[in-house]
Enzyme design. Sequence first.
Site, mmCIF file in Angstrom:
data_model
loop_
_atom_site.group_PDB
_atom_site.id
_atom_site.type_symbol
_atom_site.label_atom_id
_atom_site.label_comp_id
_atom_site.label_asym_id
_atom_site.label_seq_id
_atom_site.Cartn_x
_atom_site.Cartn_y
_atom_site.Cartn_z
ATOM 1 N N LYS A 104 0.893 -1.161 0.000
ATOM 2 C CA LYS A 104 0.000 0.000 0.000
ATOM 3 C C LYS A 104 0.927 1.206 0.000
ATOM 4 O O LYS A 104 1.586 1.505 0.993
ATOM 5 C CB LYS A 104 -0.905 0.017 1.225
ATOM 6 C CG LYS A 104 -1.817 1.244 1.271
ATOM 7 C CD LYS A 104 -2.437 1.435 2.629
ATOM 8 C CE LYS A 104 -3.124 2.790 2.671
ATOM 9 N NZ LYS A 104 -3.546 3.166 4.038
ATOM 10 N N GLY A 165 -7.680 9.703 9.483
ATOM 11 C CA GLY A 165 -8.025 9.778 10.895
ATOM 12 C C GLY A 165 -9.029 10.843 11.268
ATOM 13 O O GLY A 165 -9.323 11.029 12.454
ATOM 14 N N ALA A 191 -9.342 5.978 4.170
ATOM 15 C CA ALA A 191 -9.171 7.141 5.055
ATOM 16 C C ALA A 191 -10.439 7.983 5.161
ATOM 17 O O ALA A 191 -11.145 8.199 4.177
ATOM 18 C CB ALA A 191 -8.008 8.019 4.606
ATOM 19 N N THR A 214 -8.419 3.894 12.081
ATOM 20 C CA THR A 214 -8.779 4.680 13.256
ATOM 21 C C THR A 214 -10.233 4.511 13.650
ATOM 22 O O THR A 214 -10.559 4.474 14.847
ATOM 23 C CB THR A 214 -8.478 6.169 13.001
ATOM 24 O OG1 THR A 214 -7.108 6.314 12.614
ATOM 25 C CG2 THR A 214 -8.735 6.999 14.243
#
Length: 262
Positions: A104, A165, A191, A214
Amino acid sequence: MTAELEDRALVIAGRRFSSRLLVGTGKYSSHEVMQAAHLAAGAEMVTVAVRRVDLSATGDASMLHWIDRDKIFLLPNTAGCYTAEDAIRTARLGREAGLSEWVKLEVIGDERTLFPDNEALLEATRVLVKEGFVVLPYTNDDPIACRKLEDAGAAAVMPLGAPIGSGLGIQNANNLRIIREQARVPVIVDAGVGTASDAAVAMELGADGVLMNTAIAGASNPVRMATAMRHAVIAGRLAYLSGRIPRKSHASASSPVDGLIS
């Protein structure tokens, strides 16, 4: 875009995955909680930062010990890299350490926003593809950037839903829709997901999968949130395949009035 009537498995570089939920390994309170969350998520692929793995650790002290690699595919990432050269070096390190030939690919362009540097990302993608890596680049939600990465040999494109996050959810649905329409490789939204509804929206837009860390690891109950995300991804995919009704500016009776006896 017309939704397909029948689903097809997620296939990246010839490898088949049943689960469309990809998860991370950072920020958990313990390795035990991480392992339980992975199980609850039904994850078949997890990503791990090469630069944060202590390859000298053994047994319970090693984070890799808590990942069943017979059932879960390991996807090393180049988190923390700010240049193409650094990302290339980190990817090579992961492969040499026996983690994987997949990567990644992350090349961050700004310390405050953590937005990707698309120019450096494209440069690194070209180099690593030539070296035999299976490259999954994390990029901005830019249809042009995604197209260039695909042309450079990326096995999938991973546009952000929102800053890393942030938990803001999908910020530019139209761009993600365009990326999905033009892509010839899988599109994994990466994300910005904060809760289950965000994951469902990403899938309803036609994404082939969602990657998050997260949102699960930072939840008050990571294992329960992982379960919620698992169901949200499934529900969003089913909704996409089903074909939603058109949006209208006025009401439409749910019971037809034609044929009613007056």
